[in-house]
Motif scaffolding. Sequence first.
Motif, short mmCIF file in Angstrom:
data_model
loop_
_atom_site.label_atom_id
_atom_site.label_comp_id
_atom_site.label_asym_id
_atom_site.label_seq_id
_atom_site.Cartn_x
_atom_site.Cartn_y
_atom_site.Cartn_z
N MET A 190 1.21 -30.61 8.38
CA MET A 190 1.72 -29.26 8.40
C MET A 190 2.24 -28.91 7.00
N ILE A 191 2.01 -27.65 6.60
CA ILE A 191 2.49 -27.20 5.29
C ILE A 191 3.52 -26.10 5.48
N GLN A 192 4.37 -25.93 4.50
CA GLN A 192 5.43 -24.91 4.56
C GLN A 192 4.86 -23.51 4.40
N SER A 193 3.91 -23.35 3.47
CA SER A 193 3.33 -22.03 3.23
C SER A 193 1.97 -22.19 2.56
N ALA A 194 1.20 -21.11 2.62
CA ALA A 194 -0.13 -21.12 1.98
C ALA A 194 -0.42 -19.71 1.47
N ASP A 195 -1.22 -19.63 0.43
CA ASP A 195 -1.64 -18.36 -0.11
C ASP A 195 -2.79 -17.84 0.76
N HIS A 196 -2.46 -16.91 1.66
CA HIS A 196 -3.46 -16.39 2.60
C HIS A 196 -4.64 -15.73 1.90
N GLU A 197 -4.38 -15.07 0.78
CA GLU A 197 -5.47 -14.39 0.07
C GLU A 197 -6.49 -15.38 -0.47
N LEU A 198 -6.08 -16.58 -0.79
CA LEU A 198 -7.01 -17.61 -1.24
C LEU A 198 -7.60 -18.39 -0.06
N LEU A 199 -6.79 -18.63 0.96
CA LEU A 199 -7.20 -19.48 2.08
C LEU A 199 -8.15 -18.79 3.05
N PHE A 200 -7.82 -17.58 3.49
CA PHE A 200 -8.58 -16.94 4.57
C PHE A 200 -10.07 -16.74 4.28
N PRO A 201 -10.46 -16.34 3.05
CA PRO A 201 -11.89 -16.17 2.81
C PRO A 201 -12.68 -17.48 2.92
N ARG A 202 -12.00 -18.61 2.88
CA ARG A 202 -12.65 -19.92 2.98
C ARG A 202 -12.76 -20.42 4.41
N CYS A 203 -12.19 -19.64 5.34
CA CYS A 203 -12.16 -20.05 6.75
C CYS A 203 -13.29 -19.39 7.53
N SER A 204 -13.73 -20.05 8.59
CA SER A 204 -14.71 -19.43 9.47
C SER A 204 -14.03 -18.54 10.50
N CYS A 205 -12.74 -18.81 10.76
CA CYS A 205 -11.95 -18.03 11.71
C CYS A 205 -10.48 -18.30 11.40
N VAL A 206 -9.65 -17.28 11.54
CA VAL A 206 -8.21 -17.44 11.31
C VAL A 206 -7.50 -17.21 12.64
N ILE A 207 -6.65 -18.13 13.02
CA ILE A 207 -5.84 -18.01 14.23
C ILE A 207 -4.41 -17.78 13.78
N HIS A 208 -3.83 -16.66 14.20
CA HIS A 208 -2.50 -16.30 13.71
C HIS A 208 -1.73 -15.48 14.74
N HIS A 209 -0.50 -15.15 14.40
CA HIS A 209 0.40 -14.46 15.32
C HIS A 209 0.14 -12.96 15.43
N GLY A 210 -0.50 -12.37 14.45
CA GLY A 210 -0.83 -10.95 14.54
C GLY A 210 0.17 -10.01 13.90
N GLY A 211 1.02 -10.52 13.02
CA GLY A 211 1.89 -9.62 12.27
C GLY A 211 1.06 -8.71 11.39
N ALA A 212 1.59 -7.56 11.05
CA ALA A 212 0.83 -6.57 10.29
C ALA A 212 0.33 -7.12 8.95
N GLY A 213 1.17 -7.86 8.25
CA GLY A 213 0.77 -8.39 6.94
C GLY A 213 -0.32 -9.44 7.05
N THR A 214 -0.17 -10.37 7.98
CA THR A 214 -1.19 -11.40 8.16
C THR A 214 -2.49 -10.78 8.66
N THR A 215 -2.37 -9.82 9.57
CA THR A 215 -3.58 -9.15 10.09
C THR A 215 -4.29 -8.42 8.96
N HIS A 216 -3.55 -7.71 8.11
CA HIS A 216 -4.17 -7.01 6.98
C HIS A 216 -4.90 -7.99 6.06
N THR A 217 -4.24 -9.09 5.73
CA THR A 217 -4.86 -10.06 4.82
C THR A 217 -6.10 -10.67 5.46
#
Length: 119
Positions: free
Chosen positions: A1-28
């Motif tokens: 487990m990690i404390q934090s990650a740069d979503h803007e760098l991480l998400f484009p490298r994923c095939s799917c993102v599973i998250h809580h659905g907050g507005a900021g995470t959803t936008h990214t």
Amino acid sequence: MIQSADHELLFPRCSCVIHHGGAGTTHTTLESGTPSIICSTYADQPFWGERITELKIGRHIPFPILTKENLTEAIQSLDNETVRVRAAEIGKRIKAENGLKNALDWVEKHLPTAPIYKN
């Protein structure tokens, strides 16, 4: 487990993102062009979960009904070219739009007719 990650760098490298659905995470996630699964708990999260479902670029599973089975099914349902292309197209549209300017233009347009409330 990690404390934090740069979503803007991480998400484009994923095939799917599973998250809580907050507005900021959803936008990214949307901006990255990556399909996602929102496991909502409260506030605006269910709205965003239903929105990505309507757009056919993700799934919504409210956290209280999250199971290994329905999460597995959701991941499998997003693992196809049609969903990936649709998510990528939406990501391109979001990146091309100037959201701050659009919001300010809208406020300036509607400000003269906005109601004024006095105590």
